[in-house]
Design a protein around this motif. Structure first.
Motif, PDB file in Angstrom:
ATOM      1  N   PHE A  46       0.824  -1.031  -0.031  1.00  0.00           N
ATOM      2  CA  PHE A  46       0.080  -0.123   0.075  1.00  0.00           C
ATOM      3  C   PHE A  46       1.035   1.158  -0.059  1.00  0.00           C
ATOM      4  N   GLY A  50       1.053   3.573  -3.249  1.00  0.00           N
ATOM      5  CA  GLY A  50       0.563   5.007  -2.883  1.00  0.00           C
ATOM      6  C   GLY A  50       1.456   5.948  -3.379  1.00  0.00           C
ATOM      7  N   LEU A  66      -4.139   5.376  -0.491  1.00  0.00           N
ATOM      8  CA  LEU A  66      -3.132   4.226  -0.154  1.00  0.00           C
ATOM      9  C   LEU A  66      -2.213   4.580   0.995  1.00  0.00           C
ATOM     10  N   PRO A 263      -3.008  -3.866  -3.669  1.00  0.00           N
ATOM     11  CA  PRO A 263      -2.159  -2.927  -4.207  1.00  0.00           C
ATOM     12  C   PRO A 263      -1.424  -2.858  -5.510  1.00  0.00           C
TER      13      PRO A 263
END
Length: 399
Positions: A46, A50, A66, A263
């Motif tokens: 994540f 992100g 995220l 993710p």
């Protein structure tokens, strides 16, 4: 925010998560905490995806969501380990922070990701109502949990009371507010799932492939979640050992799909790396899941039948298991071929029709002698299978 500031902020949040993930096992070793709390390291997916999305597309809210989930997960696990020894300085406040952080890192990405994925925008302006309901659910749960009186629900050596708990009728109202927030959150999650379904139906081209990646992982994660829910309904004092095995496999499959697969799918979809391979992934998933179920059922059935038939002769030998294993091994290739054909015919009709068209053209090619007729047939096959906007056939003349 400028592009440079967005990159700096994104990778700074990623660095904060790395620090929290590295500090958690250290705290576990020092305070004899729970080894499962080191699960925070799995949130690296994540954090990295992100930071990558937020630094390249700062206007896209997906990357920031995220990163929020990753940092909140890191804080949640660190405070859990720190508050596990209630005599530590500030353990009360660590427990208080931990009491409502779980809702932040679990619910906020789960709702808002499905609403804005993949471009960071809502499906339409009417979905703003769902956003406001989700924000109301977050606020209600955080306020109700943060100021409710009583003992904090964290694994500690001694009970830790809420330092900001408000007793009396106000405290009872806050407990009710927290429950209302969780109920509202469940309703908004259902609406978020509906948003993904509607976006998938309305999307075309590249956006459809992006949403398909996201929906594929969500559906895959739903399978172990349902298995865990069903197992929890039948678990009692006398639990069969195989149910425990199923529960462990389902739990770790759910963790892997949510913390690693989700993710990864988001990164592939937004950054458009191997985006159009989703059809191949879905095809292989359907084929091998069906193949595994079929061969597993055939193996168990043959073992039981052969044991009943051979038990009077072999007196408990492993002959039935060996024969069943050989039979399943022999069935693998023809079963896979047959299941692949059925999946292509039912779910990937265009691919199935294209394969049949090419096969028929190959048969005609062996018997065709007229060059003009062969050229017309080739153009028709290309139009039917590849579907280009224009077809031109160039033939080299004879010398």
């Amino acid at each position: 925010m400028s592009a440079r500031a967005a990159r700096l902020l994104a990778w700074s949040l990623f660095g904060l998560f790395v620090v929290l993930a590295a500090a958690t096992p250290v705290l576990v070793a020092i305070r004899n905490g729970h080894a499962s709390d080191s699960l925070v390291a799995l949130g690296i997916g994540f954090a990295f995806v992100g930071a990558l999305v937020a630094s390249r597309q700062p206007a896209n809210a997906v990357g920031w969501l995220l990163l929020t989930a990753a940092v909140a997960l890191g804080l949640d696990t660190c405070t859990t380990v720190y508050a596990s020894r209630s005599s530590s300085p500030g353990a009360q406040w660590a427990g208080w922070l931990n009491s409502w952080l779980l809702f932040v890192w679990l619910y906020v990405p789960a709702l808002f990701l499905v609403l804005v994925f993949p471009a960071g925008r809502l499906l339409s302006r009417r979905w703003r109502t769902v956003v406001w309901l989700g924000m109301g659910a977050v606020t209600a749960d955080i306020v109700g949990t943060a100021f409710a009186p009583g003992v904090l629900e964290i694994p500690a050596d001694q009970p830790i009371r809420n330092p900001l708990g408000i007793a009396g009728p106000v405290g009872d109202a806050l407990s009710w507010l927290s429950g209302a927030g969780e109920l509202l959150a469940a309703g908004t999650l259902v609406l978020g799932g509906l948003s993904v379904f509607l976006r998938l139906r309305r999307a075309h081209g590249r956006e459809r492939q992006q949403v398909t990646w996201f929906a594929y992982i969500c559906i895959m994660a739903l399978v172990p979640f349902v298995v865990l829910a069903l197992v929890s309904l039948v678990v009692g004092d006398d639990v069969a050992p195989w149910l425990n095995v199923v529960q462990v496999i389902a739990w770790w499959s759910l963790v892997a799909l949510l913390l690693i697969g989700l993710p990864a799918a988001i990164g592939i979809a937004i950054l458009r790396h191997r985006l159009y391979d989703i059809d191949i992934v879905i095809n292989r998933t359907l084929v091998y899941a069906t193949l595994t179920l079929t061969l597993g059922t055939a193996y168990l059935g043959s073992v039981l039948l052969l044991q009943l038939a051979l038990d009077p002769l072999t007196q408990g030998s492993d002959l039935a298991v060996a024969m069943s294993t050989l039979a399943v091994a022999a069935l693998f290739r023809p079963a896979r071929r047959r299941i692949q054909l059925l999946v292509d015919r039912r779910f990937f009709r265009r691919k199935y029709d294209a394969a049949r068209t090419l096969q028929a053209f190959g048969s005609r090619l062996r018997d065709q002698l007229d060059v003009d007729a062969l050229g017309n047939d080739l153009s028709d096959v290309v139009r039917e299978t590849v579907q280009p906007t224009h077809v031109t056939l160039w033939l080299r003349g004879s010398r």
